[in-house]
Design a protein around this motif. Structure first.
Motif, PDB file in Angstrom:
ATOM      1  N   GLY A 410      -8.891  -8.472  -2.842  1.00 47.47           N
ATOM      2  CA  GLY A 410      -9.965  -8.041  -3.732  1.00 47.47           C
ATOM      3  C   GLY A 410      -9.710  -8.434  -5.169  1.00 47.47           C
ATOM      4  N   ALA A 411      -8.457  -8.271  -5.619  1.00 47.25           N
ATOM      5  CA  ALA A 411      -8.104  -8.628  -6.998  1.00 47.25           C
ATOM      6  C   ALA A 411      -8.390 -10.094  -7.269  1.00 47.25           C
ATOM      7  CB  ALA A 411      -6.633  -8.323  -7.264  1.00 47.25           C
ATOM      8  N   SER A 412      -8.130 -10.944  -6.267  1.00 48.93           N
ATOM      9  CA  SER A 412      -8.333 -12.381  -6.433  1.00 48.93           C
ATOM     10  C   SER A 412      -9.787 -12.787  -6.196  1.00 48.93           C
ATOM     11  CB  SER A 412      -7.420 -13.132  -5.459  1.00 48.93           C
ATOM     12  OG  SER A 412      -7.714 -14.500  -5.444  1.00 48.93           O
ATOM     13  N   VAL A 413     -10.312 -12.432  -5.012  1.00 47.74           N
ATOM     14  CA  VAL A 413     -11.643 -12.899  -4.597  1.00 47.74           C
ATOM     15  C   VAL A 413     -12.751 -12.254  -5.439  1.00 47.74           C
ATOM     16  CG1 VAL A 413     -13.298 -12.963  -2.686  1.00 47.74           C
ATOM     17  CG2 VAL A 413     -10.890 -13.420  -2.256  1.00 47.74           C
ATOM     18  N   MET A 414     -12.705 -10.918  -5.581  1.00 47.51           N
ATOM     19  CA  MET A 414     -13.759 -10.242  -6.350  1.00 47.51           C
ATOM     20  C   MET A 414     -13.642 -10.579  -7.842  1.00 47.51           C
ATOM     21  SD  MET A 414     -15.375  -8.985  -3.891  1.00 47.51           S
ATOM     22  CE  MET A 414     -16.553  -7.667  -4.177  1.00 47.51           C
ATOM     23  N   GLY A 415     -12.420 -10.827  -8.296  1.00 42.19           N
ATOM     24  CA  GLY A 415     -12.224 -11.293  -9.678  1.00 42.19           C
ATOM     25  C   GLY A 415     -12.874 -12.647  -9.895  1.00 42.19           C
ATOM     26  N   ALA A 416     -12.728 -13.539  -8.897  1.00 38.53           N
ATOM     27  CA  ALA A 416     -13.342 -14.875  -8.978  1.00 38.53           C
ATOM     28  C   ALA A 416     -14.869 -14.785  -8.933  1.00 38.53           C
ATOM     29  CB  ALA A 416     -12.829 -15.753  -7.832  1.00 38.53           C
ATOM     30  N   VAL A 417     -15.403 -13.897  -8.070  1.00 36.90           N
ATOM     31  CA  VAL A 417     -16.857 -13.687  -7.988  1.00 36.90           C
ATOM     32  C   VAL A 417     -17.392 -13.200  -9.337  1.00 36.90           C
ATOM     33  CG1 VAL A 417     -18.666 -12.204  -6.968  1.00 36.90           C
ATOM     34  CG2 VAL A 417     -16.924 -13.232  -5.499  1.00 36.90           C
ATOM     35  N   PHE A 418     -16.687 -12.254  -9.945  1.00 38.31           N
ATOM     36  CA  PHE A 418     -17.078 -11.692 -11.238  1.00 38.31           C
ATOM     37  C   PHE A 418     -17.086 -12.770 -12.329  1.00 38.31           C
ATOM     38  CE2 PHE A 418     -15.698  -8.899 -14.988  1.00 38.31           C
ATOM     39  CZ  PHE A 418     -16.989  -8.497 -15.273  1.00 38.31           C
ATOM     40  N   ALA A 419     -16.036 -13.585 -12.363  1.00 35.94           N
ATOM     41  CA  ALA A 419     -15.935 -14.649 -13.372  1.00 35.94           C
ATOM     42  C   ALA A 419     -17.048 -15.687 -13.184  1.00 35.94           C
ATOM     43  CB  ALA A 419     -14.566 -15.313 -13.293  1.00 35.94           C
ATOM     44  N   MET A 439     -21.280  -8.026 -13.218  1.00 32.47           N
ATOM     45  CA  MET A 439     -21.085  -6.737 -12.552  1.00 32.47           C
ATOM     46  C   MET A 439     -22.091  -6.559 -11.414  1.00 32.47           C
ATOM     47  SD  MET A 439     -22.210  -3.370 -12.176  1.00 32.47           S
ATOM     48  CE  MET A 439     -23.260  -2.867 -13.529  1.00 32.47           C
ATOM     49  N   ARG A 440     -23.377  -6.875 -11.707  1.00 35.59           N
ATOM     50  CA  ARG A 440     -24.412  -6.681 -10.676  1.00 35.59           C
ATOM     51  C   ARG A 440     -24.198  -7.592  -9.466  1.00 35.59           C
ATOM     52  NH1 ARG A 440     -27.694  -5.377 -15.308  1.00 35.59           N
ATOM     53  NH2 ARG A 440     -28.223  -7.551 -15.713  1.00 35.59           N
ATOM     54  N   VAL A 441     -23.851  -8.845  -9.722  1.00 38.22           N
ATOM     55  CA  VAL A 441     -23.608  -9.790  -8.616  1.00 38.22           C
ATOM     56  C   VAL A 441     -22.387  -9.361  -7.798  1.00 38.22           C
ATOM     57  CG1 VAL A 441     -22.965 -12.171  -8.036  1.00 38.22           C
ATOM     58  CG2 VAL A 441     -24.722 -11.740  -9.774  1.00 38.22           C
ATOM     59  N   THR A 442     -21.311  -8.935  -8.488  1.00 37.59           N
ATOM     60  CA  THR A 442     -20.080  -8.520  -7.793  1.00 37.59           C
ATOM     61  C   THR A 442     -20.356  -7.341  -6.863  1.00 37.59           C
ATOM     62  OG1 THR A 442     -18.766  -9.236  -9.698  1.00 37.59           O
ATOM     63  CG2 THR A 442     -17.670  -7.805  -8.108  1.00 37.59           C
ATOM     64  N   PHE A 443     -21.143  -6.368  -7.338  1.00 33.90           N
ATOM     65  CA  PHE A 443     -21.430  -5.205  -6.488  1.00 33.90           C
ATOM     66  C   PHE A 443     -22.469  -5.512  -5.405  1.00 33.90           C
ATOM     67  CE2 PHE A 443     -18.933  -2.899  -9.575  1.00 33.90           C
ATOM     68  CZ  PHE A 443     -18.224  -2.050  -8.730  1.00 33.90           C
ATOM     69  N   ALA A 444     -23.279  -6.549  -5.606  1.00 38.32           N
ATOM     70  CA  ALA A 444     -24.157  -7.016  -4.516  1.00 38.32           C
ATOM     71  C   ALA A 444     -23.306  -7.588  -3.377  1.00 38.32           C
ATOM     72  CB  ALA A 444     -25.137  -8.061  -5.044  1.00 38.32           C
ATOM     73  N   VAL A 445     -22.283  -8.372  -3.756  1.00 35.81           N
ATOM     74  CA  VAL A 445     -21.336  -8.916  -2.762  1.00 35.81           C
ATOM     75  C   VAL A 445     -20.579  -7.763  -2.094  1.00 35.81           C
ATOM     76  CG1 VAL A 445     -19.242 -10.317  -2.460  1.00 35.81           C
ATOM     77  CG2 VAL A 445     -21.086 -11.136  -3.944  1.00 35.81           C
ATOM     78  N   ALA A 446     -20.169  -6.760  -2.905  1.00 35.52           N
ATOM     79  CA  ALA A 446     -19.465  -5.590  -2.365  1.00 35.52           C
ATOM     80  C   ALA A 446     -20.333  -4.866  -1.336  1.00 35.52           C
ATOM     81  CB  ALA A 446     -19.091  -4.634  -3.499  1.00 35.52           C
ATOM     82  N   ALA A 447     -21.623  -4.712  -1.636  1.00 37.56           N
ATOM     83  CA  ALA A 447     -22.544  -4.038  -0.709  1.00 37.56           C
ATOM     84  C   ALA A 447     -22.634  -4.793   0.618  1.00 37.56           C
ATOM     85  CB  ALA A 447     -23.931  -3.908  -1.346  1.00 37.56           C
ATOM     86  N   VAL A 448     -22.673  -6.128   0.549  1.00 40.96           N
ATOM     87  CA  VAL A 448     -22.716  -6.956   1.769  1.00 40.96           C
ATOM     88  C   VAL A 448     -21.448  -6.741   2.605  1.00 40.96           C
ATOM     89  CG1 VAL A 448     -22.707  -9.331   2.643  1.00 40.96           C
ATOM     90  CG2 VAL A 448     -24.281  -8.682   0.794  1.00 40.96           C
ATOM     91  N   LEU A 449     -20.284  -6.714   1.937  1.00 45.46           N
ATOM     92  CA  LEU A 449     -19.005  -6.506   2.647  1.00 45.46           C
ATOM     93  C   LEU A 449     -18.973  -5.134   3.322  1.00 45.46           C
ATOM     94  CD1 LEU A 449     -16.385  -7.962   0.099  1.00 45.46           C
ATOM     95  CD2 LEU A 449     -17.141  -8.988   2.240  1.00 45.46           C
TER      96      LEU A 449
END
Length: 474
Positions: A410-419, A439-449
């Motif tokens: 998560g630290a790597s992948v979600m960090g990359a999505v956020f950037a 932030m909105r895009v990262t949590f959209a990806v989080a919701a999918v996961l």
């Protein structure tokens, strides 16, 4: 907690020892982060060098936790847990006394080995100390102590550094470690087998291969601070090759570290997979939160810290009630309820306009974190429910490993999505609107996961129900 009233205090004291073990190992992770700037100054080192103070601890836990669990099954869990607590305590003193950065990093690796033993064996002990009907409550208590340790680390670390210097953040573990050791020695049930029983059954080759594979993967996703280079690629290839060799070794071993056929059990494999997915999402709250609160909402550092502590505080308060609910309504059902709450919270956060301010961020975060507390307690209870006594250590180790792998991924992948979503190379200097979009895009990806994890949990529950009905019909 026990049907016999005279044994109730003994059960509580045993749970106190296990709770302190969990608190110490989670505190060891979170308390060091806050000291990195001070340590860089004290040793005249770069950020990349002092980062190894955190990395050495996490790597030791990630690579050794399954082997530690299996060793406890073979040698005796009480004996090994006492050794792990002692190692953690001594290593904490060595960290506090370290004259050079590299000796501090070596002591942190030893501390991580002690923490791996403590984390792997605490959940395994629940089956020996608590009646089955109260397993969820005990798991909820351990989840609460983990959240308390995570939440307490930054604030306690800050107070200790400003009052006594950086050495205090490690030395504080010594009195806590001694108390935990005394409680565990006095109140944990004695091992049923002698230390030599089944020693030949420890899979040295499998343990080494798994440790090297996990080390390669963890380094691949943590080195470079988000920039993926040739070294990261080579480490990922090494991890893939190591995984193949490990599976082959397990298929041939007389007494394997992980019995591959047990992973065909949908309850175990599904529980491990959902745990990894959920931990990946929970790490995104720690990756995204500080930047959104400071850059988009314009909060000062002290307020950012206060808002970020809401999540662990909710998890700490929800842990024990979540355990009781899991005991009352059944762990599989509450696993799904927790995931549904997390999916709803992530979806709301992905659509949240910045004009709603701190309240607009905190409200969905409370839902996500409460859902996480319910999920983690129920999932741990469901996975550990029917494990044979001689495999509890290794399965507990696998559960902790799935969570750790989710966090490092998560630290790597979600960090990359956020950037990427923020469309900037340096998020710390990005425009407030860009960070809000990220932030909105990262949590959209989080919701999918989380929806993927929810589908998996529902499938596991359906298959479990079908199996139970078939067994009843027979």
């Amino acid at each position: 907690m026990h049907p016999h009233s005279d044994s109730r205090p003994a059960v509580r004291r045993a749970l106190a020892a296990l709770s302190l073990s969990v608190l110490l190992s989670s505190l060891g992770t979170s308390i060091a982060n806050v000291g990195l700037p001070t340590l860089a100054q004290a040793f005249g080192a770069s950020f990349q060098e002092v980062q190894w103070i955190v990395l050495a601890y996490l790597l030791a836990i990630t690579t050794l936790i399954v082997g530690a669990g299996r060793l406890g099954d073979i040698l005796g869990r009480r004996r090994l847990l006492l050794g792990g607590i002692l190692l953690f305590t001594v290593a904490s003193v060595l960290c506090g006394a370290a004259p050079t950065l590299w000796l501090l990093i070596a002591a942190r690796a030893a501390q991580g080995l002690g923490a791996a033993v403590m984390m792997a064996l605490t959940m395994a002990f629940v089956g020996e100390t608590v009646p089955k009907a109260k397993t969820g409550s005990a798991m909820g208590l351990l989840g609460t102590m983990s959240a308390v340790g995570t939440a307490l680390g930054p604030s306690l670390g800050g107070v200790l550094i400003s009052g006594f210097g950086w050495r205090a953040i490690f030395l504080v573990n010594a009195p806590l470690g001694i108390l935990t050791l005394l409680l565990a020695h006095r109140h944990l049930p004695v091992d049923r087998r002698g230390p030599t029983a089944g020693r030949a059954g420890f899979d040295h080759v499998g343990t080494l291969l798994l440790a090297l594979t996990l080390a390669a993967y963890a380094l691949a996703v943590t080195l470079g601070r988000g920039a993926f280079g040739a070294l990261n690629g080579a480490l990922l290839v090494a991890a893939a090759c190591g995984a193949g060799l490990f599976v082959r070794a397990q298929a041939r071993a007389a007494s394997p570290l992980i019995r591959l056929r047990t992973l065909r059990d949908p309850r175990l494999s599904g529980g491990l997979a959902t745990s990894a997915l959920v931990s990946t999402v929970m790490m995104s709250t720690l990756v995204v939160g500080p930047f959104y609160l400071s850059r988009t909402l314009g909060l000062q550092e002290a307020l950012v810290g206060l808002v970020l502590s809401v999540g662990p505080l909710v998890a700490a308060l929800a842990g024990v009630p979540a355990g009781r609910i899991a005991d009352r309504f059944g762990a599989p059902r509450m696993t799904i309820a927790g995931l549904a709450a997390m999916a709803a919270g992530s979806a709301v956060l992905s659509a949240m306009p910045a004009r709603l301010g701190v309240a607009g961020y905190v409200a969905p975060m409370v839902v996500i974190t409460a859902g996480y507390a319910v999920f983690q307690t129920a999932n741990n209870t469901a996975v550990m429910a029917d494990v044979l006594p001689d495999r509890r250590g290794v399965v507990s180790g696998l559960l902790n490993l799935s969570r750790n792998l989710g966090l490092v991924t998560g630290a790597s992948v979600m960090g990359a999505v956020f950037a990427l979503a923020s469309a900037t190379t340096d998020v710390s200097t990005a425009r407030p609107e860009a960070v809000a979009t990220g932030m909105r895009v990262t949590f959209a990806v989080a919701a999918v996961l989380i929806v993927m994890a929810l589908a998996l949990a529902m499938r596991v529950r359906a298959r479990g129900s079908a199996t139970d009905e078939y067994a009843f019909a027979r």
